[in-house]
Write a protein that holds these residues in place. Sequence first.
Motif, PDB file in Angstrom:
ATOM      1  N   ILE A  27       0.843  -1.199   0.000  1.00  0.00           N
ATOM      2  CA  ILE A  27       0.000   0.000   0.000  1.00  0.00           C
ATOM      3  C   ILE A  27       0.880   1.253   0.000  1.00  0.00           C
ATOM      4  O   ILE A  27       0.610   2.220  -0.706  1.00  0.00           O
ATOM      5  N   LEU A  28       1.959   1.206   0.759  1.00  0.00           N
ATOM      6  CA  LEU A  28       2.859   2.365   0.783  1.00  0.00           C
ATOM      7  C   LEU A  28       3.497   2.597  -0.585  1.00  0.00           C
ATOM      8  O   LEU A  28       3.472   3.696  -1.118  1.00  0.00           O
ATOM      9  N   PHE A  29       4.085   1.528  -1.153  1.00  0.00           N
ATOM     10  CA  PHE A  29       4.847   1.707  -2.390  1.00  0.00           C
ATOM     11  C   PHE A  29       3.947   2.128  -3.554  1.00  0.00           C
ATOM     12  O   PHE A  29       4.341   2.933  -4.388  1.00  0.00           O
ATOM     13  N   LEU A  30       2.756   1.564  -3.627  1.00  0.00           N
ATOM     14  CA  LEU A  30       1.951   1.772  -4.835  1.00  0.00           C
ATOM     15  C   LEU A  30       0.801   2.762  -4.672  1.00  0.00           C
ATOM     16  O   LEU A  30       0.297   3.274  -5.657  1.00  0.00           O
ATOM     17  N   MET A  31       0.352   3.011  -3.438  1.00  0.00           N
ATOM     18  CA  MET A  31      -0.881   3.789  -3.315  1.00  0.00           C
ATOM     19  C   MET A  31      -0.808   5.054  -2.469  1.00  0.00           C
ATOM     20  O   MET A  31      -1.495   6.025  -2.763  1.00  0.00           O
ATOM     21  N   ALA A  32      -0.020   5.028  -1.400  1.00  0.00           N
ATOM     22  CA  ALA A  32      -0.153   6.084  -0.384  1.00  0.00           C
ATOM     23  C   ALA A  32      -0.066   7.495  -0.958  1.00  0.00           C
ATOM     24  O   ALA A  32      -0.935   8.322  -0.712  1.00  0.00           O
ATOM     25  N   GLU A  33       0.991   7.787  -1.754  1.00  0.00           N
ATOM     26  CA  GLU A  33       1.143   9.180  -2.174  1.00  0.00           C
ATOM     27  C   GLU A  33       0.070   9.588  -3.175  1.00  0.00           C
ATOM     28  O   GLU A  33      -0.415  10.714  -3.148  1.00  0.00           O
ATOM     29  N   ARG A  34      -0.325   8.663  -4.039  1.00  0.00           N
ATOM     30  CA  ARG A  34      -1.382   9.017  -5.003  1.00  0.00           C
ATOM     31  C   ARG A  34      -2.714   9.224  -4.298  1.00  0.00           C
ATOM     32  O   ARG A  34      -3.473  10.134  -4.650  1.00  0.00           O
ATOM     33  N   LEU A  35      -2.997   8.379  -3.316  1.00  0.00           N
ATOM     34  CA  LEU A  35      -4.220   8.571  -2.536  1.00  0.00           C
ATOM     35  C   LEU A  35      -4.246   9.971  -1.942  1.00  0.00           C
ATOM     36  O   LEU A  35      -5.222  10.700  -2.059  1.00  0.00           O
ATOM     37  N   ARG A  36      -3.147  10.327  -1.304  1.00  0.00           N
ATOM     38  CA  ARG A  36      -3.115  11.631  -0.641  1.00  0.00           C
ATOM     39  C   ARG A  36      -3.210  12.783  -1.638  1.00  0.00           C
ATOM     40  O   ARG A  36      -3.895  13.765  -1.412  1.00  0.00           O
ATOM     41  N   ASN A  37      -2.493  12.657  -2.765  1.00  0.00           N
ATOM     42  CA  ASN A  37      -2.460  13.768  -3.713  1.00  0.00           C
ATOM     43  C   ASN A  37      -3.788  13.964  -4.441  1.00  0.00           C
ATOM     44  O   ASN A  37      -4.128  15.071  -4.817  1.00  0.00           O
ATOM     45  N   LEU A  38      -4.521  12.892  -4.659  1.00  0.00           N
ATOM     46  CA  LEU A  38      -5.739  13.004  -5.450  1.00  0.00           C
ATOM     47  C   LEU A  38      -6.998  13.155  -4.605  1.00  0.00           C
ATOM     48  O   LEU A  38      -7.975  13.736  -5.051  1.00  0.00           O
ATOM     49  N   GLY A  39      -6.977  12.608  -3.409  1.00  0.00           N
ATOM     50  CA  GLY A  39      -8.213  12.540  -2.632  1.00  0.00           C
ATOM     51  C   GLY A  39      -8.433  13.786  -1.811  1.00  0.00           C
ATOM     52  O   GLY A  39      -7.506  14.515  -1.483  1.00  0.00           O
ATOM     53  N   LYS A  40      -9.685  14.031  -1.481  1.00  0.00           N
ATOM     54  CA  LYS A  40      -9.970  15.142  -0.588  1.00  0.00           C
ATOM     55  C   LYS A  40     -10.621  14.608   0.681  1.00  0.00           C
ATOM     56  O   LYS A  40     -10.048  14.653   1.749  1.00  0.00           O
ATOM     57  N   PHE A  41     -11.838  14.061   0.539  1.00  0.00           N
ATOM     58  CA  PHE A  41     -12.548  13.555   1.709  1.00  0.00           C
ATOM     59  C   PHE A  41     -12.841  12.063   1.636  1.00  0.00           C
ATOM     60  O   PHE A  41     -12.835  11.374   2.650  1.00  0.00           O
ATOM     61  N   THR A  42     -13.155  11.570   0.453  1.00  0.00           N
ATOM     62  CA  THR A  42     -13.582  10.171   0.344  1.00  0.00           C
ATOM     63  C   THR A  42     -12.886   9.500  -0.829  1.00  0.00           C
ATOM     64  O   THR A  42     -12.316  10.179  -1.688  1.00  0.00           O
TER      65      THR A  42
END
Lengths: 103, 558
Positions: free
Chosen positions: B122-137
């Motif tokens: 989850i860290l390598f593939l998702m964490a930064e994109r999740l944070r950069n793209l998401g706002k609330f949900t």
Amino acid sequence: MSDPSYHSRIRQNPKFADMVSRRTRFALILSLLVLVPYYSFMMVIAFQPDLLRQTLGEGVATVGWPIGVVLVVGSWLLTGVYVRRANGEFDRMNQEVLKESWK
Amino acid sequence: MKHSLAGLAAGILAALVATTAFAAPGAIEGVQKQAVNLHAIAMFGIFVLATLGITWWAASRTKSTSDFYTAGGGITGFQNGLAIAGDYMSAATLLGLSSMVFFKGYDGFIYAISFFVGWPIILFLMAERLRNLGKFTFADIASYRLDQNRIRTFAAFGSLTVVCFYLIVQMVGAGQLIQLLFGLDYNYAVVVVGILMMVYVTFGGMVATTWVQIIKAVLLLGGGTALMLLAFSQFGFSFETLFSKAVAAHKDGVKIMGPGSLMADPVSAASLSLGLLFGTAGLPHIMMRFFTVPNAKEARKSVFVATGFIGFFFLVVMVLGLAAITIVGQDPQFFEGGKVGGKLIGGGNMPVMHLAKAVGGDIFLGFLSAVAFATILAVVSGLALAGASAISHDLYARVIKKGDVESAQEMRVTKLASIGIGIVAIVLGILFKDQNVAFLVALTFGVAASVNFPVLILSMYWKGLTTRGALWGGVAGLLSAVGLVILSPAVWVKVMGNAQAVFPYDHPAIISMSVAFAVTWFMSVTDSSQRAKNEAVAYEEQYIRAQTGLGAAAASAH
């Protein structure tokens, strides 16, 4: 903020491509370093479980225990390696890209 | 043989992932109400008072919708890491995993490792994109460049489905566990959990939910470690002594030192591990955690912290399970009728609780029981918050009002939604009393892995994803996950009473995920509409934001 020319300047900045390809490759290598040992471990369990049942020295403890600990601790250390480089080197490159492309 | 394996796997899945203590289905059925445990209730009372105090404080800091949904993005990486670890280290991790080691030895360790390896990925593939793209949900990400109405509605319903299934599991588990540990009536327990959850979420939003989770994580880590030290001291802190005494005490002897029968079926094991890994990444309340930190840097840090605590805790639990083999497994006071090797008092999930009593007395047992209760509360609060956000942010503010809504009005809807979810949770918890809910865990993770995860990961990584592909793929994932769970041993045999399951594995992920991805791909590449072309063009801007954080939701100032 959603200035299209800003985006295209970022896109054309060679540092952006450089940062993205380095970070992507790094993340991919680290993922493999976690997944390959893990799935090898699972395959050994399914097909050659005796390998993990060998005892260590005189006692009853088997090699399976330290191998499991290494899998857990090793994967965690790899997350540390990633965070260190992503928050250091890659983040610096990222800031540079954003600054240079902003006019 | 295969069926019993799959059944066992579902039970263990339930034990480990669900944050409740209903692990092996056998442990739920016939749980008897125990004597009222005053130590436990007193300590739980202190926890409730402390967390209500925090909620009161948090309420004064929850003014905007951003405060409510994501604590204004003002949680630090370390705090968020603890909260994520709290979400993952549940009462069931402690009870179910230690019980696995107690009964099966090394097999418990294999499970612990399988639950752990998802986090680095989850860290390598998702964490930064999740944070950069998401706002609330998570629907923010799924619908970033796709059709706002249809994809957002679909993603919101995906979230709500998972939240509802998981809430039932939690509420039923809470009732059972509290009945067992506190000696309180099932219905009271469910109502208490539901009301406290409503109070935390409605008044304190994400700030209160996060701090409840952090406090609980610290208590669980501290309590688990203290218990480990107390128990391990009886073996002179020597692993060699711990291992050899366990082998001498266990009926399977030296077999517990190596892999046993649980993972012997590779397909079942693979389906389980896929469902866990990607189901975790598709749980709305876990994804929401990534939006509570100020930026991608802190998001990464939080996964590092969480992974460290989770790994440490799992290793502690291994020692607890091994120590329990010797200390609990040979003590007649913990067996029904005093018969060593017979049925454990309170059911198969209790070894670690008995261990607490054996090495720490009634006070320690009370403490650990209170921590287990706190754990359930923390998780249901996170779930309720995720569900309320899907209703108020996605469905109400974005889809119905098209983003044209006053912040105060959205807050009102959010609070009403939280109360509504709380009431639904209480009603479902009471309705499902005495039901075998093991299949709901497979369903929760099956839906999360086959509906939420594919649209999430593909929208972030694949330029070619179109609205049509995402919708068809999501529906295919939903139907196959639900269908296969119905045909699986957990429902077809155990709930419906048929002799033979149509689908031999309790976990559908290996099939339903493949179906979801295949359909999404096919319906996307054959989509030649103008909308599809626009969506591919829009990927460019999304890609730059995902990579650089440009334009990402920032922390609100306080």
